[in-house]
Design a protein around this motif. Structure first.
Motif, PDB file in Angstrom:
ATOM      1  N   ASN A 187       1.766   2.831   7.049  1.00 32.02           N
ATOM      2  CA  ASN A 187       1.389   1.525   7.585  1.00 32.02           C
ATOM      3  C   ASN A 187       1.094   1.623   9.077  1.00 32.02           C
ATOM      4  O   ASN A 187       1.837   1.122   9.912  1.00 32.02           O
ATOM      5  N   SER A 235       7.881  -1.457   8.126  1.00 37.34           N
ATOM      6  CA  SER A 235       7.298  -0.135   7.890  1.00 37.34           C
ATOM      7  C   SER A 235       6.178   0.215   8.870  1.00 37.34           C
ATOM      8  O   SER A 235       5.568   1.279   8.766  1.00 37.34           O
ATOM      9  N   ALA A 236       5.911  -0.665   9.823  1.00 35.93           N
ATOM     10  CA  ALA A 236       4.804  -0.454  10.755  1.00 35.93           C
ATOM     11  C   ALA A 236       5.017   0.783  11.618  1.00 35.93           C
ATOM     12  O   ALA A 236       6.103   1.016  12.141  1.00 35.93           O
ATOM     13  N   SER A 267       0.828  -1.196   0.000  1.00 35.61           N
ATOM     14  CA  SER A 267       0.000   0.000   0.000  1.00 35.61           C
ATOM     15  C   SER A 267       0.869   1.256   0.000  1.00 35.61           C
ATOM     16  O   SER A 267       1.903   1.305   0.662  1.00 35.61           O
ATOM     17  N   ARG A 303       6.041  -5.228   5.736  1.00 34.87           N
ATOM     18  CA  ARG A 303       4.974  -4.578   6.515  1.00 34.87           C
ATOM     19  C   ARG A 303       5.387  -4.372   7.969  1.00 34.87           C
ATOM     20  O   ARG A 303       5.067  -3.343   8.564  1.00 34.87           O
ATOM     21  N   GLY A 326      -5.386  -0.961  11.254  1.00 39.60           N
ATOM     22  CA  GLY A 326      -4.477  -0.931  10.114  1.00 39.60           C
ATOM     23  C   GLY A 326      -4.989  -1.765   8.949  1.00 39.60           C
ATOM     24  O   GLY A 326      -5.837  -2.642   9.117  1.00 39.60           O
ATOM     25  N   GLU A 327      -4.436  -1.480   7.762  1.00 41.92           N
ATOM     26  CA  GLU A 327      -4.878  -2.184   6.554  1.00 41.92           C
ATOM     27  C   GLU A 327      -4.749  -3.697   6.667  1.00 41.92           C
ATOM     28  O   GLU A 327      -5.603  -4.433   6.196  1.00 41.92           O
ATOM     29  N   ASP A 328      -3.664  -4.173   7.277  1.00 43.78           N
ATOM     30  CA  ASP A 328      -3.467  -5.616   7.393  1.00 43.78           C
ATOM     31  C   ASP A 328      -4.380  -6.234   8.442  1.00 43.78           C
ATOM     32  O   ASP A 328      -4.542  -7.453   8.488  1.00 43.78           O
TER      33      ASP A 328
END
Length: 174
Positions: A27, A79-80, A23, A76, A115-117
């Motif tokens: 993140n 970059s969290a 994305s 991911r 979050g997106e995940d």
């Protein structure tokens, strides 16, 4: 050399799968979301080790898929940006909020901005980039927000905003 002369079923021929898309958005994750990513990475690494230990490794596609997933999860996690729900403003909707809304028919629904995940529509966990989250972020109890949907805009009233401690994993978890 032409590809016609390369044996793709040779033991050293591992297929290369394209990386999963990352994305372009920041993140943001909850502490629980980061722990979930770390657990998924550990499980995928274990699965890859099991796949590599198989006596018959003619089909390397499962290994390539696991390697691709490890690259994605590692990226991911690296970059969290962990946002602790406990540090959010209690009077406004922000990342990590459990938001109770009431629709025009009087039905109450709780959405959680994660979050997106972590997003999961079936559990009503929504990513901050979703149209609903965008409509809710910054709202206060009693505010009316317009949720743009393909079937038409729905007006929702913010009934309650909570930030739950159970979103934060216990010390040592993850």
């Amino acid at each position: 050399m032409s590809r016609a002369f390369v044996r793709e079923d040779a033991p050293d021929a591992t297929p290369q799968l394209p990386d999963l898309p990352i994305s372009p958005h920041p993140n943001h994750v909850t502490p629980a979301g980061l722990a979930q990513l770390q657990a998924r990475l550990a499980a995928t690494q274990e699965r890859l080790a099991q796949l590599r230990a198989r006596p018959d490794r003619l089909d390397r596609l499962p290994e390539a898929a696991a390697e691709r997933d490890i690259r994605y999860l590692t990226s991911r996690i690296a970059s969290a940006i962990v946002l602790d729900p406990a540090s959010q403003p209690l009077d406004r909707v922000a990342f990590g909020a459990h938001v109770t809304v009431q629709d025009e028919a009087g039905r109450n629904t709780v959405y959680v901005i994660v979050g997106e995940d972590e997003a999961d529509a079936a559990r009503r966990h929504i990513a901050p980039q979703s149209p609903l989250a965008q409509a809710l972020i910054g709202a206060r109890v009693g505010d009316l927000v317009d949720w743009p949907r393909p079937a038409g805009t729905v007006t929702l009233e913010v009934i309650a905003i909570r930030y739950l401690a159970d979103q934060i994993p216990a010390k040592g978890a993850g």
